[in-house]
Design a protein around this motif. Structure first.
Motif, PDB file in Angstrom:
ATOM      1  N   ASN A  10       3.336 -68.983 -33.418  1.00  0.00           N
ATOM      2  CA  ASN A  10       4.364 -68.043 -33.841  1.00  0.00           C
ATOM      3  C   ASN A  10       5.754 -68.449 -33.357  1.00  0.00           C
ATOM      4  OD1 ASN A  10       3.096 -67.490 -31.384  1.00  0.00           O
ATOM      5  ND2 ASN A  10       3.477 -65.300 -31.484  1.00  0.00           N
ATOM      6  N   ILE A  11       6.112 -69.702 -33.643  1.00  0.00           N
ATOM      7  CA  ILE A  11       7.473 -70.189 -33.384  1.00  0.00           C
ATOM      8  C   ILE A  11       8.327 -69.815 -34.590  1.00  0.00           C
ATOM      9  CG2 ILE A  11       8.898 -72.239 -33.026  1.00  0.00           C
ATOM     10  CD1 ILE A  11       6.424 -73.564 -31.763  1.00  0.00           C
ATOM     11  N   ILE A  12       9.487 -69.262 -34.327  1.00  0.00           N
ATOM     12  CA  ILE A  12      10.350 -68.770 -35.401  1.00  0.00           C
ATOM     13  C   ILE A  12      11.031 -69.944 -36.103  1.00  0.00           C
ATOM     14  CG2 ILE A  12      12.404 -67.380 -35.905  1.00  0.00           C
ATOM     15  CD1 ILE A  12      11.502 -65.620 -33.472  1.00  0.00           C
ATOM     16  N   SER A  13      10.875 -69.997 -37.437  1.00  0.00           N
ATOM     17  CA  SER A  13      11.440 -71.109 -38.215  1.00  0.00           C
ATOM     18  C   SER A  13      12.667 -70.697 -39.017  1.00  0.00           C
ATOM     19  CB  SER A  13      10.388 -71.656 -39.185  1.00  0.00           C
ATOM     20  OG  SER A  13      10.005 -70.657 -40.128  1.00  0.00           O
ATOM     21  N   GLY A  29      13.430 -71.480 -33.408  1.00  0.00           N
ATOM     22  CA  GLY A  29      12.880 -72.170 -32.249  1.00  0.00           C
ATOM     23  C   GLY A  29      12.411 -71.231 -31.162  1.00  0.00           C
ATOM     24  N   ASP A  30      12.864 -69.972 -31.204  1.00  0.00           N
ATOM     25  CA  ASP A  30      12.369 -68.974 -30.250  1.00  0.00           C
ATOM     26  C   ASP A  30      10.894 -68.690 -30.533  1.00  0.00           C
ATOM     27  OD1 ASP A  30      14.894 -68.851 -29.229  1.00  0.00           O
ATOM     28  OD2 ASP A  30      15.397 -66.874 -30.036  1.00  0.00           O
ATOM     29  N   LEU A  31      10.207 -68.181 -29.519  1.00  0.00           N
ATOM     30  CA  LEU A  31       8.775 -67.919 -29.616  1.00  0.00           C
ATOM     31  C   LEU A  31       8.511 -66.429 -29.503  1.00  0.00           C
ATOM     32  CD1 LEU A  31       5.853 -69.231 -29.578  1.00  0.00           C
ATOM     33  CD2 LEU A  31       6.000 -69.040 -27.096  1.00  0.00           C
ATOM     34  N   LEU A  32       7.807 -65.860 -30.488  1.00  0.00           N
ATOM     35  CA  LEU A  32       7.409 -64.457 -30.421  1.00  0.00           C
ATOM     36  C   LEU A  32       6.173 -64.343 -29.538  1.00  0.00           C
ATOM     37  CD1 LEU A  32       7.532 -61.475 -31.419  1.00  0.00           C
ATOM     38  CD2 LEU A  32       6.001 -62.195 -33.278  1.00  0.00           C
ATOM     39  N   ILE A  33       6.277 -63.551 -28.456  1.00  0.00           N
ATOM     40  CA  ILE A  33       5.154 -63.393 -27.525  1.00  0.00           C
ATOM     41  C   ILE A  33       4.347 -62.146 -27.851  1.00  0.00           C
ATOM     42  CG2 ILE A  33       4.503 -63.020 -25.122  1.00  0.00           C
ATOM     43  CD1 ILE A  33       6.988 -64.616 -24.318  1.00  0.00           C
ATOM     44  N   ILE A  59      10.383 -61.958 -26.626  1.00  0.00           N
ATOM     45  CA  ILE A  59      10.740 -63.269 -27.175  1.00  0.00           C
ATOM     46  C   ILE A  59      10.981 -64.260 -26.041  1.00  0.00           C
ATOM     47  CG2 ILE A  59      12.513 -64.573 -28.442  1.00  0.00           C
ATOM     48  CD1 ILE A  59      10.975 -62.949 -30.362  1.00  0.00           C
ATOM     49  N   LYS A  60      10.405 -65.443 -26.158  1.00  0.00           N
ATOM     50  CA  LYS A  60      10.691 -66.526 -25.224  1.00  0.00           C
ATOM     51  C   LYS A  60      11.678 -67.470 -25.874  1.00  0.00           C
ATOM     52  CE  LYS A  60       8.563 -70.112 -22.345  1.00  0.00           C
ATOM     53  NZ  LYS A  60       7.291 -70.795 -21.960  1.00  0.00           N
ATOM     54  N   LYS A  61      12.861 -67.625 -25.246  1.00  0.00           N
ATOM     55  CA  LYS A  61      13.910 -68.471 -25.784  1.00  0.00           C
ATOM     56  C   LYS A  61      13.569 -69.946 -25.590  1.00  0.00           C
ATOM     57  CE  LYS A  61      17.245 -66.846 -27.140  1.00  0.00           C
ATOM     58  NZ  LYS A  61      17.581 -66.389 -28.505  1.00  0.00           N
ATOM     59  N   ILE A  62      14.298 -70.782 -26.269  1.00  0.00           N
ATOM     60  CA  ILE A  62      14.068 -72.228 -26.186  1.00  0.00           C
ATOM     61  C   ILE A  62      14.236 -72.735 -24.755  1.00  0.00           C
ATOM     62  CG2 ILE A  62      14.881 -74.492 -26.996  1.00  0.00           C
ATOM     63  CD1 ILE A  62      15.721 -73.155 -29.603  1.00  0.00           C
ATOM     64  N   ASN A  63      15.147 -72.113 -24.005  1.00  0.00           N
ATOM     65  CA  ASN A  63      15.404 -72.555 -22.621  1.00  0.00           C
ATOM     66  C   ASN A  63      14.374 -72.003 -21.629  1.00  0.00           C
ATOM     67  OD1 ASN A  63      16.099 -69.864 -22.332  1.00  0.00           O
ATOM     68  ND2 ASN A  63      18.288 -70.230 -21.969  1.00  0.00           N
TER      69      ASN A  63
END
Length: 442
Positions: A10-13, A29-33, A59-63
């Motif tokens: 579930n990586i946001i495209s 690129g952010d990740l839905l947790i 949400i988990k950010k790219i960093n």
């Protein structure tokens, strides 16, 4: 904050401009947790969770930083994001060995994704794929009902339990009708497909199948029968007969009787045949209105009647400023649609005297001449059969020859590569009258 996240897809495209996600600063690129403290395992679960009016979206950010967004929204309002994998989870593969399986008849060297057999209710809901219901657990069935996955498309073929096990070669294949009854009780809409194989599920077996399905109307709102497709790559596979003019004609006569019966009993013809049957039998297709809104259009039911009406409607409203200057163009199509496309080209030329259209019938050498539909024509056959022809300034092809979301043919040749090889403009046309006429007369 450090979060351990299992391997997920579930990586946001994509983030839509002006959406809730865009306004919150959620990025590609952010990740839905999670949504409301629930991990998201697939797209159906995501859509179900999204129906709440108050959300806490993790949400988990790219960093690596993790944020929880508190969101108030309307019941049916979307966040405005898409994922790199449309269903988030891995697609469930098919464990059947159907006697008519087209994928088992594919030669080597085609697009890699073509060799994957899916049997996933989520893809049925999202993309219109047909599923057999043989590979579903009790949890899967309950999730269809719980998450209101509707409509779903079901490859029925037959409701005879023993015959279905024989055709699909799966010990669970005979459970089909009981599962469909449960889905109908839960008011889940179902679209049904029957791949007709002479000597297996036609004639009396077809009557039985349609009768069983009609009992689940209106939740089974219609059924479509399509002829089995046989390629030349059937080594070590069961022998199968294909329809011919006589057997296709007999099937049409049988279905005409069934349509009359159900039109009286249900107010709908209920069972429809794909256009291929009428072409093989040299019989007239149903009238435009008799297709009842083209509810089985994606199965090739009524495509010709619909396209003919749309093309004729476009020609009626054609104004002088829309009529092209003098030009010569060509259309490539399959054997099944050839006579129809040729007649439509003649209609355009009658209206537009300065336009010359040559229609070319592409023989399917790649799969074998028994495959006659345009959607299974490869770039290889187009190149081999048209490379020495005078095609004029443009070659038009049906959009169905290309992958749905990419301009690439079944044999892994891109549209751009075809254009370079043919040294001519090649334009795909949608199966819509306006698009067809506008592009030819542009």
């Amino acid at each position: 904050m450090e979060v351990n996240v299992k391997k997920v897809n579930n990586i946001i495209s994509k983030v839509y401009e002006g959406s809730i996600a865009n306004e919150l600063g959620i990025e590609v690129g952010d990740l839905l947790i999670s949504v409301n403290d629930q991990a998201v395992h697939d797209i159906i679960e995501y859509r179900f969770l999204l129906s709440d009016e108050y959300l806490e979206v993790e949400i988990k950010k790219i960093n690596g930083e993790v944020y929880v967004y508190e969101i108030e929204k309307d019941y049916d309002e979307d966040l405005g994001i898409e994922f790199t994998n449309p269903i988030i989870d891995q697609a469930k593969s098919c464990r059947n060995k159907c006697v008519f399986c087209f994928i088992d008849q594919l030669p080597k060297g085609m697009r890699e994704t073509l060799y994957f057999k899916d049997d996933d209710s989520r893809l049925s809901f999202l993309q219109g794929n047909f599923i057999t219901l043989t590979n579903m657990s009790e949890e899967d069935i309950n999730n269809i009902i719980k998450y209101r996955i509707s409509p779903i498309n079901i490859s029925v073929h037959t409701t005879n339990p023993e015959l279905r096990q024989k055709m699909i070669k799966n010990k669970f294949a005979g459970r089909l009708y009981s599962i469909m009854q449960r889905l109908a009780e839960a008011q889940i809409q179902m679209n049904c497909q029957i791949v007709l194989c002479p000597g297996y599920n036609d004639k009396e077996e077809l009557v039985r199948t349609v009768s069983d399905l009609s009992k689940l109307y209106p939740y089974v709102n219609s059924a479509a029968a399509v002829p089995v497709g046989i390629t030349k790559h059937r080594e070590h596979l069961p022998n199968l007969e294909i329809f011919n003019e006589k057997t296709a004609g007999g099937t049409i006569d049988l279905v005409n009787e069934l349509q009359d019966k159900y039109l009286k009993e249900l107010g709908t013809r209920f069972i429809f045949l794909s256009d291929e049957f009428y072409i093989m039998a040299n019989k007239k297709l149903l009238e435009y209105d008799e297709y009842e809104g083209f509810i089985q259009f994606e199965n090739g039911v009524g495509m010709i009647s619909k396209l003919e009406r749309e093309i004729q409607d476009q020609l009626k409203i054609l104004t002088p400023d829309k009529i092209s200057k003098k030009k010569k163009v060509s259309i490539a199509t399959g054997h099944s649609a050839y006579e129809f496309i040729k007649s439509m080209a003649n209609s355009i030329m009658e209206k537009c005297k300065d336009v010359e259209i040559n229609v070319y019938k592409i023989v399917n050498n790649f799969f074998g001449e028994t495959i006659t539909v345009s959607g299974l024509i490869t770039a290889t056959d187009i190149i081999d059969q048209l490379k020495d022809k005078d095609l004029g300034e443009t070659l038009y092809i049906p959009r169905s020859m290309l992958k749905a979301d990419e301009e690439i043919f079944l044999d892994n040749i891109t549209l751009e590569e075809l254009i370079k090889t043919m040294e001519i403009e090649v334009i795909p046309c949608l199966n819509e009258g306006k698009d067809f006429v506008d592009k030819i007369l542009k």
